[in-house]
Design a protein around this motif. Structure first.
Motif, short mmCIF file in Angstrom:
data_model
loop_
_atom_site.label_atom_id
_atom_site.label_comp_id
_atom_site.label_asym_id
_atom_site.label_seq_id
_atom_site.Cartn_x
_atom_site.Cartn_y
_atom_site.Cartn_z
N ILE A 66 2.51 -31.64 -2.38
CA ILE A 66 1.73 -32.85 -2.68
C ILE A 66 1.00 -33.27 -1.41
O ILE A 66 1.64 -33.42 -0.36
N ALA A 67 -0.32 -33.44 -1.50
CA ALA A 67 -1.09 -33.86 -0.32
C ALA A 67 -0.57 -35.21 0.15
O ALA A 67 -0.48 -36.17 -0.63
N GLN A 68 -0.25 -35.28 1.43
CA GLN A 68 0.37 -36.48 2.00
C GLN A 68 -0.70 -37.50 2.39
O GLN A 68 -1.81 -37.12 2.72
N PRO A 69 -0.34 -38.79 2.40
CA PRO A 69 -1.29 -39.77 2.93
C PRO A 69 -1.41 -39.63 4.45
O PRO A 69 -0.42 -39.32 5.12
N ASP A 85 2.32 -31.51 4.11
CA ASP A 85 2.47 -31.92 2.72
C ASP A 85 3.88 -32.44 2.44
O ASP A 85 4.85 -32.00 3.06
N MET A 86 3.96 -33.32 1.43
CA MET A 86 5.26 -33.60 0.85
C MET A 86 5.62 -32.38 -0.01
O MET A 86 4.80 -31.90 -0.78
N ILE A 87 6.86 -31.88 0.16
CA ILE A 87 7.26 -30.68 -0.57
C ILE A 87 8.27 -31.06 -1.64
O ILE A 87 9.32 -31.64 -1.34
N LEU A 88 7.95 -30.76 -2.88
CA LEU A 88 8.90 -30.94 -3.97
C LEU A 88 9.48 -29.55 -4.25
O LEU A 88 8.76 -28.62 -4.58
N LEU A 89 10.79 -29.45 -4.09
CA LEU A 89 11.43 -28.14 -3.94
C LEU A 89 12.18 -27.73 -5.21
O LEU A 89 13.27 -28.21 -5.45
N GLY A 90 11.55 -26.85 -5.99
CA GLY A 90 12.30 -26.25 -7.08
C GLY A 90 12.00 -26.80 -8.46
O GLY A 90 12.54 -27.84 -8.87
#
Lengths: 426, 379
Positions: A89-92, A125-130
């Motif tokens: 997710i693109a971070q602010p 980026d914010m990483i959402l994992l899985g």
């Protein structure tokens, strides 16, 4: 998904540093797939090897990046991680969040994902994992429609640009790093989502030469804040430092007794160009000799500040070692104005000058820094329409093998060997 | 209405980009952006920024494991809602920062953080060991030579005293990358913990035809060690590749390009330690980290050899370096030969560069210091 025995990982619940194992176990109560993350990781700890399969191309329609595919090589044993794709997710800019947005992102991931994240990935980026393949499109729908935000980059494209916190909470930032980062991220959405480059390309924006976002080590295009005029000085504050009333280096060394502040030892003698001296109790700087390294400003933040004529230095071509070895970014443009007024048009021109050339001559999986090495800095400077200057090198070349161009040599290269032989018998 | 798999393009929105940073700023930050006058570290992990307007921003920095759950992030949100008007931020080194606009609010916030059952250690400022930047390791990556979160937890447990204090000569930036791809960009860190392979790739002839483009696999090798070859699979001759193991430098680039060339191995893989890198331009120019320990085993769950090696380097540096001197600046001042002697690290030929541009690092002068290494030779 059943709980697995994790005797090795349980060892990582001990000790004072926060434990990801403890955290994951708590999350497993509501996201049982976390038991399978723990189970597979325990197996890796036992086997001392990864249990993730190589790659797997997944994504959302129309995008060539933003999702990284991942599959377990033990799906029958750990069905909760059979698919374990990453969502970027693109971070602010500056990594600030409202809890409203952060909670909405967590709710989204509660609905579609494993419950685990990285705050944040190495690029920013914010990483959402899985998560599973079938969740990707619904997640993307909710992300864009309900949260009104977007995926970041992966693959051979522009990676999600990142910046230091800039002017938002730093007195040294020489330009608005957050705003440049946000503006260019929005300007280049197509380049972020649809790979068209030879390889990845990273922008990083640091407000000053302290470079808190490691742009000179990690980005293909590094914009590092600097100034042109004199360091701003407050002689009264200098005296307060000397008197010990202000803590040196903002108090960064307060945990140990280093003795009273010694301006000669701690500032003047450590200046890399020896361009500072005391005249009585007045601090003097020969600004024409200053290389703007930040040390004196770091040590006496209440007395010294960057100059008023602010802008940035452009450095190009940093990368980690794969393949030819690590490279720092090379200084290409010593000073460029950075202004919101022209919507950063001059920066966009520079960036597109690099891309136009690199997209034409860059080989597959060749970072721009490697292309620069292969083609040579003199040629690259011509591409960039920047005249060569001593600032471009640490020292002049020591070999004499100059690639002269024919037009640079009087009379050109065409010669008649028969005419030559008339005067010079073989 | 939500996503309709029968009409995937219906109502699709793309290219929105991230949310604007302007929505995300705490009020005191939004009001004083571009007006900050100076800052001070009041105590380890607690920063004060003072604006030209006289406004103050107190920041409390907390270490996190980076690999965190949604429950953990929600807990951070609870704290930010209670104390910080609903805003928080993360640092580039995976710390969490809570910001408030008065000393009283800061005291209450610190109290709250210390009282929570979830560990939220305050620190990571100034001359400390701040949080370790790291990669995924065995938790998520397909090419790692070591784990990431495990060794990071073990090293930070051991160096915990340095996170919550400011007693070192300068900041010590530690980073971990679980393979040579270096997603963690450890190549410019004071101390880099790097996953390395030591066995050449195996060739899975039975799979290579379906999953690899052979020319790409061959071209992927920077040393030309991957060559075209033929093999027999189920009685049929197929086109494949072979590896000249003597030329392999174990970079793993071939495996990235070709899944039929796995190289990870329990005995072959482990950790190398590199030191002396820096990113900042302060005083000296940015420097690369240098390889000082070529291999330590993957001893899960706590990597004792790595933990011990890192502590030893930090302690010798802490004792010996001058104020403000980064680890690499110290090593250069005393000389790398002295670094090895003082840190009691046996020097091996693995630390002598024999890759590209290697000659730049060879000593071409008679100026050196006598140490245990020269003594051992002259004896």
């Amino acid at each position: 998904m059943a709980k697995h025995d994790t005797p090795l990982l349980d060892e990582l619940e001990n000790g004072p540093w926060p434990s990801f194992v403890t955290d994951m176990k708590r999350q497993a109560e509501t996201h049982p797939e976390c038991w399978d993350i723990l189970g597979q990781l325990e197996l890796s700890f036992k086997d001392r090897i990864t249990h993730w399969k190589h790659g797997g191309i997944v994504g959302v329609f129309g995008y060539g990046g933003g999702i990284v595919g991942r599959y377990s090589d033990k799906p029958e044993k750990f069905p909760g991680v059979e698919h374990f794709h990453t969502v970027r997710i693109a971070q602010p800019s500056g990594l600030y969040y409202s809890t409203k947005n952060l909670r909405a992102l967590m709710d989204l991931w509660d609905k579609y994902g494993s419950g685990m994240t990285n705050m944040h990935g190495s690029t920013g980026d914010m990483i959402l994992l899985g998560t599973r393949t079938e969740n990707l499109e619904p997640l993307f729908w909710d992300l864009t429609h309900d949260l009104e935000q977007d995926l970041g980059g992966s693959g051979s494209n522009l990676r999600t640009p990142s910046c230091c916190l800039g002017e938002s909470r730093c007195e040294w930032s020489c330009y608005d790093a957050q705003d440049v980062c946000y503006h260019l991220t929005m300007h280049y959405q197509d380049e972020i989502h649809r790979p068209a480059f030879p390889y990845k390309f990273k922008f990083k924006f640091s407000g000053c030469p302290n470079d808190c976002v490691a742009s000179i080590a990690r980005s293909d295009f590094a914009l590092i804040g600097t100034w042109k005029d004199d360091i701003q000085m407050d002689q009264a504050a200098v005296k307060e430092y000397i008197a010990g009333n202000y803590p040196a280096n903002g108090g960064a060394h307060a945990g140990r007794d280093w003795g009273p502040f010694d301006i000669k030892k701690e500032v003047l003698d450590l200046c890399p160009t020896n361009c500072m001296w005391m005249e009585g109790d007045e601090l003097k700087i020969d600004n024409s000799e200053c290389t703007r390294c930040m040390h004196c400003i770091n040590v006496m933040p209440r007395a010294l500040k960057p100059g008023k004529e602010k802008g940035a230095t452009v450095c190009i071509g940093a990368k980690a070692p794969i393949l030819d070895g690590a490279q720092f970014a090379t200084m290409v443009i010593p000073f460029i104005e950075v202004s919101k007024d022209n919507e950063y048009e001059n920066l966009i021109d520079v960036i597109e000058q690099v891309w136009d050339w690199w997209m034409e001559v860059g080989k597959n999986r060749e970072r721009v820094g490697e292309t620069m090495q292969r083609i040579g800095l003199p040629t690259f400077l011509k591409v960039m329409e920047v005249d060569a200057m001593p600032q471009h090198v640490k020292e002049p070349r020591s070999n004499p093998y100059v690639f002269w161009k024919e037009e640079e040599v009087e009379g050109g290269w065409e010669r008649d060997v028969e005419e030559f032989r008339k005067k010079h018998a073989a | 209405m939500g996503y309709d798999p029968k009409n995937p393009m219906e109502g699709r929105i793309t290219d929105l980009g991230p949310r604007s940073y302007t929505e995300m700023l705490p009020p005191v930050i939004a009001a004083n952006k571009g007006k900050w006058d100076y800052h001070e570290i009041l105590a380890p992990g607690i920063l004060l920024h003072v604006s030209e307007t006289g406004a103050e921003c107190y920041t409390v920095r907390v270490g996190s494991p980076r690999l965190v759950s949604i429950e953990y992030v929600r807990e951070l949100c609870d704290i930010a809602d209670k104390h910080c008007e609903g805003y928080l931020r993360f640092t580039t080194r995976n710390n969490v920062e809570f910001m408030v606009d008065s000393k009283d609010k800061c005291d209450a916030l610190v109290e709250e953080l210390k009282g929570r059952e979830t560990k939220l250690p305050i620190g990571g400022t100034g001359a400390s060991v701040t949080n370790i930047v790291h990669t995924q390791g065995w938790v998520h990556c397909h090419t790692p030579a070591t784990d990431a979160s495990g060794p990071v937890k073990a090293v930070m447990d051991d160096l915990f005293e340095y996170f919550g204090s400011m007693t070192l000569p300068a900041q010590v930036r530690i980073a971990l990358a679980c393979c040579l791809n270096m997603c963690g960009a450890v190549h410019a860190s004071d101390i880099a913990i790097l996953g390395v392979h030591r066995k050449p790739p195996m060739i899975d002839h039975s799979r290579i035809t379906g999953v690899c483009e052979l020319p790409l696999a061959i071209a992927s090798c920077p040393l030309g060690a991957v060559k075209p070859a033929k093999a027999e699979v189920n009685g049929e001759e197929i086109k494949t590749v072979k590896v000249n193991a003597d030329r392999c430098m174990f970079c793993g680039n071939c495996y990235t390009m070709c899944p039929a060339m796995p190289l990870a191995d329990p005995e072959g893989d482990g950790i190398a330690i590199l030191v002396g890198g820096k990113v900042s331009n302060a005083k000296s120019a940015p420097k690369f980290s240098k390889l000082v320990i070529p291999f330590l085993p993957n001893n899960a769950p706590r990597w004792p050899e790595t933990v011990e090696a890192v502590r030893k380097i930090v302690e010798v540096y802490a004792k010996d370096a001058n104020k403000y001197e980064r680890l690499g600046e110290w090593a250069e001042r005393i000389g790398w030969e002295k670094f090895f002697e003082k840190c009691e690290i046996p020097f091996t030929d693995k630390s002598i560069d024999d890759y590209r541009l290697a000659y730049d690092t060879w000593r071409t002068s008679t100026q050196f210091k006598y140490t245990n290494a020269t003594d051992a030779y002259t004896k």
